[in-house]
Design a protein around this motif. Structure first.
Motif, PDB file in Angstrom:
ATOM      1  N   GLN A  89       0.807  -1.218   0.000  1.00 26.12           N
ATOM      2  CA  GLN A  89       0.000   0.000   0.000  1.00 26.12           C
ATOM      3  C   GLN A  89       0.843   1.273   0.000  1.00 26.12           C
ATOM      4  O   GLN A  89       0.326   2.353  -0.292  1.00 26.12           O
ATOM      5  N   LYS A 121       3.209   2.416  -1.937  1.00 23.35           N
ATOM      6  CA  LYS A 121       3.460   2.981  -3.277  1.00 23.35           C
ATOM      7  C   LYS A 121       4.931   3.304  -3.576  1.00 23.35           C
ATOM      8  O   LYS A 121       5.233   3.908  -4.607  1.00 23.35           O
ATOM      9  N   LEU A 176       7.811  -3.593  -9.514  1.00 25.16           N
ATOM     10  CA  LEU A 176       7.082  -2.345  -9.274  1.00 25.16           C
ATOM     11  C   LEU A 176       8.054  -1.167  -9.239  1.00 25.16           C
ATOM     12  O   LEU A 176       7.810  -0.148  -8.616  1.00 25.16           O
ATOM     13  N   ASN A 199       7.041   0.848 -13.239  1.00 27.47           N
ATOM     14  CA  ASN A 199       5.650   0.996 -13.673  1.00 27.47           C
ATOM     15  C   ASN A 199       5.333   0.185 -14.922  1.00 27.47           C
ATOM     16  O   ASN A 199       4.581   0.613 -15.803  1.00 27.47           O
ATOM     17  N   ILE A 210      -2.510  -6.579  -7.971  1.00 23.88           N
ATOM     18  CA  ILE A 210      -1.812  -5.351  -8.370  1.00 23.88           C
ATOM     19  C   ILE A 210      -2.219  -4.997  -9.799  1.00 23.88           C
ATOM     20  O   ILE A 210      -2.137  -5.832 -10.696  1.00 23.88           O
ATOM     21  N   SER A 248       0.730  -1.332 -11.552  1.00 23.82           N
ATOM     22  CA  SER A 248       1.781  -1.130 -10.537  1.00 23.82           C
ATOM     23  C   SER A 248       1.248  -0.642  -9.199  1.00 23.82           C
ATOM     24  O   SER A 248       2.017  -0.234  -8.328  1.00 23.82           O
ATOM     25  N   GLU A 249      -0.064  -0.664  -9.004  1.00 22.80           N
ATOM     26  CA  GLU A 249      -0.631  -0.250  -7.723  1.00 22.80           C
ATOM     27  C   GLU A 249      -1.429  -1.380  -7.092  1.00 22.80           C
ATOM     28  O   GLU A 249      -2.180  -2.081  -7.784  1.00 22.80           O
ATOM     29  N   LYS A 285      -4.375  -3.107  -5.315  1.00 21.17           N
ATOM     30  CA  LYS A 285      -5.804  -2.820  -5.364  1.00 21.17           C
ATOM     31  C   LYS A 285      -6.590  -3.485  -4.228  1.00 21.17           C
ATOM     32  O   LYS A 285      -7.377  -2.839  -3.550  1.00 21.17           O
TER      33      LYS A 285
END
Length: 482
Positions: A154, A156, A305, A308, A324, A327-328, A330
């Motif tokens: 989480q 980032k 990650l 990106n 994911i 690259s984030e 979820k």
């Protein structure tokens, strides 16, 4: 200096610990001890009644107290006799653990058990305590690992992630190197070292390794109480070396499941991390599992990650799937393997019912309902282990509206309709489809597995009842899935 002796004093500590856990193995103890225990309960009741009387008969009160004390001493003497007898057997030069192999239906791995007698039980417990206290080894907390993984996903920050596990871990631990670790520590008692060597010797007989050179022998017996401690001891050096790889920011391992986060200073750092991890593990005589099985989660994954360049990627770990996208991170879902496990348990529960109901329809139905309650709700276990378990407590990283839970409910309905069609089993079909994983999770619904009025039946044949006694409701429920 730690007392590592296989003595009456230490066996008494084990006896008291197991009693506090609610684990009383009646067949371990002599008839005299059991009779004294029964009589002591009666004398304690008599004393309690005398003590509660508003107008106390002092003579009757003193008599009740003395009789209670007499039977407490008698019970203690018989216990001492029994535990001394167990201790004497363990300390004989020819004592060793006898292994019995079997392969569960749900696994391709061979599981081993030791003799189900008091002497082997107390010897194994003491050996576990000795190894734990000497080497300070214990398994990691799986919940803490997956919780930390979620937090890290989480944040980032750019990172590179490796998830892998060790192939046939227990079966491939190099015995020669393991024994060197044990023998090089002078704090472990000679008796403990001897028992470990004998355990491995018996394992080597069963795995046909006596003709193999000592330095090439592999494996520790999966399923034996002491084996997790030995495995953790062997993995200690591997853990240390992986943590020391440049840019490692988090390393988590639960038994043979491994996840590593790398946060290099440059996004363009060389991504040969998997090769480095693989080399460390292989140098210690083990291998990572890179098998790909259709329909199941991959055992080894690399997730970049840093740049990106990840579109959609799932990381599967310890029953969870971390999703994911671009690259984030979820969301968290159940892993494919966990969903397969739930489906298998529902299917096996119904198969057991279909096999048993022609002989005892009422009890077979009760047992099936108990199993669905256990699967879709939550329980507090007292034995054989303590703690909260169930659809919420085993999957608490999920969100209340997680799609995995709704899919489990759909899967339950499909299996019930297939195995118990409404035309043939109208009432049971409707009853079973009222159970819900989603509801059990969201409402934290509880199923009291320990209720005194619950007398969950054991419907196995006499042959299996003789081979293994199911000591409690938990064991009778999960027996269908072994």
């Amino acid at each position: 200096m730690l007392n590592q002796s296989f003595s009456f004093e230490n066996f008494k500590i084990i006896h008291e610990i197991e009693n506090r856990k609610g684990n009383y193995y009646k067949d371990f103890y002599s008839d005299e001890y059991q009779d004294a225990s029964t009589l002591l309960k009666a004398k304690r009741r008599d004393f309690k009644l005398e003590k509660k009387k508003i107008v106390r008969d002092e003579a009757a009160y003193i008599l009740a107290f003395e009789q209670k004390k007499e039977f407490e001493d008698l019970k203690e003497n018989y216990l001492e006799n029994d535990l001394n007898k167990f201790s004497n057997e363990v300390n004989k030069s020819d004592f060793n653990f006898k292994l019995t192999p079997f392969v569960p239906e749900s696994s391709s791995k061979t599981i081993y058990t030791t003799s189900k007698d008091a002497v082997s039980f107390f010897a194994m417990k003491q050996l576990q305590y000795n190894i734990f206290r000497t080497f300070k080894v214990k398994q990691a907390n799986r919940y803490q690992i997956v919780k930390q993984v979620k937090i890290l996903l989480q944040d980032k920050f750019p990172k590179f992630i490796i998830r892998t596990d060790i192939k046939s871990f227990y079966e491939n631990v190099p015995q020669y190197e393991l024994l060197k670790l044990i023998e090089n520590n002078s704090l472990l008692s000679p008796k403990s070292v001897s028992l470990i060597k004998n355990l491995l010797y018996n394992y080597n007989i069963l795995t046909n390794q006596l003709e193999v050179k000592e330095k090439l022998r592999k494996g520790i017996p999966r399923g034996i109480g002491v084996s997790p401690f030995l495995a953790e001891l062997y993995m200690r050096k591997i853990d240390e070396e992986i943590r020391n790889i440049e840019s490692v920011s988090f390393y988590g391992r639960y038994v043979d499941d491994i996840i590593i986060f790398f946060t290099p200073k440059s996004k363009h750092s060389s991504n040969n991390y998997l090769d480095k991890v693989k080399k460390i593990i292989e140098d210690k005589g083990l291998n990572i599992n890179d098998d790909i099985i259709p329909g199941k989660d991959p055992k080894t994954q690399e997730v970049d990650l840093l740049n990106n360049n990840t579109t959609t990627k799932d990381i599967s770990l310890l029953g969870y799937k971390f999703k994911i996208v671009n690259s984030e991170f979820k969301e968290v879902e159940l892993s494919e393997n966990k969903k397969i496990k739930y489906k298998e348990r529902i299917t096996k529960s119904i198969d057991k019912y279909l096999n048993e109901y022609p002989h005892n329809s009422i009890e077979a139905r009760k047992l099936l309902i108990h199993r669905f309650n256990y699967l879709t709700k939550n329980s507090k276990l007292h034995q054989p282990k303590k703690g909260l378990i169930g659809v919420y407590y085993s999957n608490s990283l999920l969100e209340n509206d997680c799609v995995s839970l709704s899919r489990l409910d759909q899967m339950l309905h499909t299996v019930v309709d297939t195995k118990l069609p409404i035309l043939g089993f109208p009432n049971l079909n409707k009853r079973l489809k009222k159970f819900s994983f989603l509801k059990g999770f969201n409402e934290k619904s509880f199923y009291n597995i320990n209720g005194k009025k619950k007398n969950i039946p054991d419907l196995r044949s006499a042959k299996y009842k003789t081979a293994k006694v199911l000591m409690n409701n938990f064991e009778r429920i999960v027996e269908a899935w072994k």
